[in-house]
Enzyme design. Structure first.
Site, short mmCIF file in Angstrom:
data_model
loop_
_atom_site.label_atom_id
_atom_site.label_comp_id
_atom_site.label_asym_id
_atom_site.label_seq_id
_atom_site.Cartn_x
_atom_site.Cartn_y
_atom_site.Cartn_z
N GLY A 142 58.25 -54.08 50.68
CA GLY A 142 57.91 -54.08 52.10
C GLY A 142 58.98 -53.76 53.12
O GLY A 142 58.65 -53.59 54.29
N GLY A 161 60.86 -51.02 53.46
CA GLY A 161 61.16 -49.59 53.62
C GLY A 161 60.81 -49.03 55.00
O GLY A 161 59.91 -49.53 55.67
N CYS A 197 57.31 -47.74 55.09
CA CYS A 197 56.43 -48.60 54.31
C CYS A 197 55.56 -49.41 55.26
O CYS A 197 56.03 -49.90 56.28
CB CYS A 197 57.32 -49.53 53.50
SG CYS A 197 56.45 -50.90 52.81
P1 5GP Z 1 64.15 -46.93 53.17
O1 5GP Z 1 65.53 -46.69 52.65
O2 5GP Z 1 63.52 -45.69 53.71
O3 5GP Z 1 64.11 -48.08 54.13
O4 5GP Z 1 63.28 -47.41 51.92
C1 5GP Z 1 63.10 -46.61 50.78
C2 5GP Z 1 62.16 -47.31 49.82
O5 5GP Z 1 60.88 -47.53 50.42
C3 5GP Z 1 61.82 -46.54 48.57
O6 5GP Z 1 62.84 -46.52 47.62
C4 5GP Z 1 60.57 -47.27 48.09
O7 5GP Z 1 60.88 -48.45 47.38
C5 5GP Z 1 59.91 -47.67 49.39
N1 5GP Z 1 58.76 -46.78 49.70
C6 5GP Z 1 58.73 -45.45 49.69
N2 5GP Z 1 57.52 -44.97 50.06
C7 5GP Z 1 56.76 -46.05 50.29
C8 5GP Z 1 55.39 -46.23 50.69
O8 5GP Z 1 54.64 -45.30 50.94
N3 5GP Z 1 54.96 -47.51 50.78
C9 5GP Z 1 55.77 -48.57 50.52
N4 5GP Z 1 55.26 -49.79 50.59
N5 5GP Z 1 57.06 -48.45 50.18
C10 5GP Z 1 57.55 -47.20 50.06
#
Ligand code: 5GP
EC number: 1.7.1.7
Length: 345
Positions: free
Chosen positions: A181, A183, A186
């Site tokens: 959660g 991300g 996300c």
């Molecule tokens: P960020 O670095 O962009 O904050 O987070 C990256 C992470 O977000 C990814 O490695 C993955 O675990 C998560 N993530 C990627 N796409 C999605 C999505 O569509 N839904 C959710 N719940 N998490 C995502």
């Protein structure tokens, strides 16, 4: 119904307290770490930052660029076996040892994974992830991959609590991917109400993993170099970045012109965009749990990764850690109600 009263913290809830330091310059700080993995027995050294397995972040081009900085890329799972073949045959061992091969958990994914791993002895890392790592199906899949590839370094997730970290390590994972959660693209927390503040998840899961001789990846929620430092300070062995590495020349996102400006499409792997592209749309029984955003084009990822590593080196000098390995031991978090001064936006 049960309520846990312990306060759980995210990156924005803390700062790192400075400590007396004998380091004169951040150039004295070594960000490389060396790990020997529990099940695989393989040793790896490098900067333990990983580009997230998203198709608008972790392209082959990204892997080539980040390998020059000793940084890992969890190449996304949507390349074909033929595309992998071309990539592997055109790259040196120095690039391939910084590549993780991502895999889903279906029978077809298993066959594809085995075909890719067979292409080079330098391909050692496997990244298995599903949104809900609490599923028994994931544990079974990890067991199956461990049996078929005893020499591979397996990372599996995503989970946020120590019990499930232990279960995955016992099933054969060397590294557990932590984060539900947080991300940047996300929407799980709003769509489902499920999640766990990322810094507490890292602290608790690292403790569980290290007790069994495993490692963790803090995955998601880092929005600046300071957050990356906090993740390492909290005990993450590796930190995975999506949004911070999106929008670059190497990220693989579609480039769109908007009002005369170059923008790059970035989306969650469970977003409508990703499902339209890879699964023929969002299945009727599920809701998209990811966003699609347009980011201003940010040029080469080299500048960004240097900036991130420079920030973490600086954190190390503030707390007197000569190497990244020492950062956790030297980190004291203080709880805060303010972060940066936003007076100028
Ligand atoms: P960020 O670095 O962009 O904050 O987070 C990256 C992470 O977000 C990814 O490695 C993955 O675990 C998560 N993530 C990627 N796409 C999605 C999505 O569509 N839904 C959710 N719940 N998490 C995502």
């Amino acid at each position: 119904m049960r309520i846990e009263q312990d306060l759980k913290l995210g990156f924005k809830d803390v700062l790192i307290r400075p400590k007396r330091s004998t380091l004169k310059s951040r150039s004295q700080v070594d960000l490389n770490r060396q790990f020997t993995f529990k099940h695989s027995g393989k040793t790896w050294s490098g900067v333990p930052i990983i580009a997230a397995n998203m198709d608008s972040v972790a392209s082959f081009k990204m892997a080539i660029s980040l390998a020059k900085h000793n940084v890992m890329t969890a190449v996304h799972k949507h390349y074909s076996v033929e595309q992998w073949g071309e990539f592997v045959s055109s790259q040196t061992a120095d690039v391939l040892k910084h590549v993780m091969v991502s895999s889903g958990t279906s029978d077809a994914d298993f066959i594809k994974l085995s075909e890719i791993l067979a292409m080079s002895e330098e391909l050692n890392f496997i990244c298995i992830d599903i949104a809900n790592g609490y599923s028994e199906h994931l544990v079974d899949y990890v067991r199956k991959v461990r049996q078929a590839h005893p020499q591979a370094v397996i990372s599996a997730g995503n989970v946020v609590t120590g019990d499930m970290v232990e279960e995955l390590i016992i099933a054969g994972a060397d590294i557990v991917k932590v984060g539900i959660g947080p991300g940047s693209v996300c929407t799980t927390r709003v769509k489902t109400g499920v999640g766990y503040p990322q810094l507490s998840a890292i602290i608790e899961c690292a403790d569980a993993a290290h007790g069994l001789g495993g490692q963790i990846i803090g995955d998601g929620g880092c929005s600046c170099a300071g957050d990356v430092a906090k993740a390492f300070g909290g005990g993450a062995d590796f930190v995975m970045l999506g949004g911070m590495l999106a929008g670059h020349e190497q990220s693989g996102g579609e480039v769109i012109e908007q009002d005369g400006k170059m923008m790059v499409k970035f989306y969650g792997m469970s977003s409508q965009s990703a499902m339209d592209k890879h699964s023929g749309g969002v299945a009727k029984y599920r809701a998209a749990e990811g966003k699609t955003v347009l980011l201003p084009f940010r040029g080469s990822v080299d500048n960004t990764i240097n900036d991130i590593m420079g920030g973490v080196r600086s954190t190390c000098t503030y707390v007197g850690a000569a190497s990244l390995k020492e950062l956790t031991k030297r980190t004291t978090f203080i709880r805060v109600q303010e972060q940066e001064n936003n007076v100028y936006g």
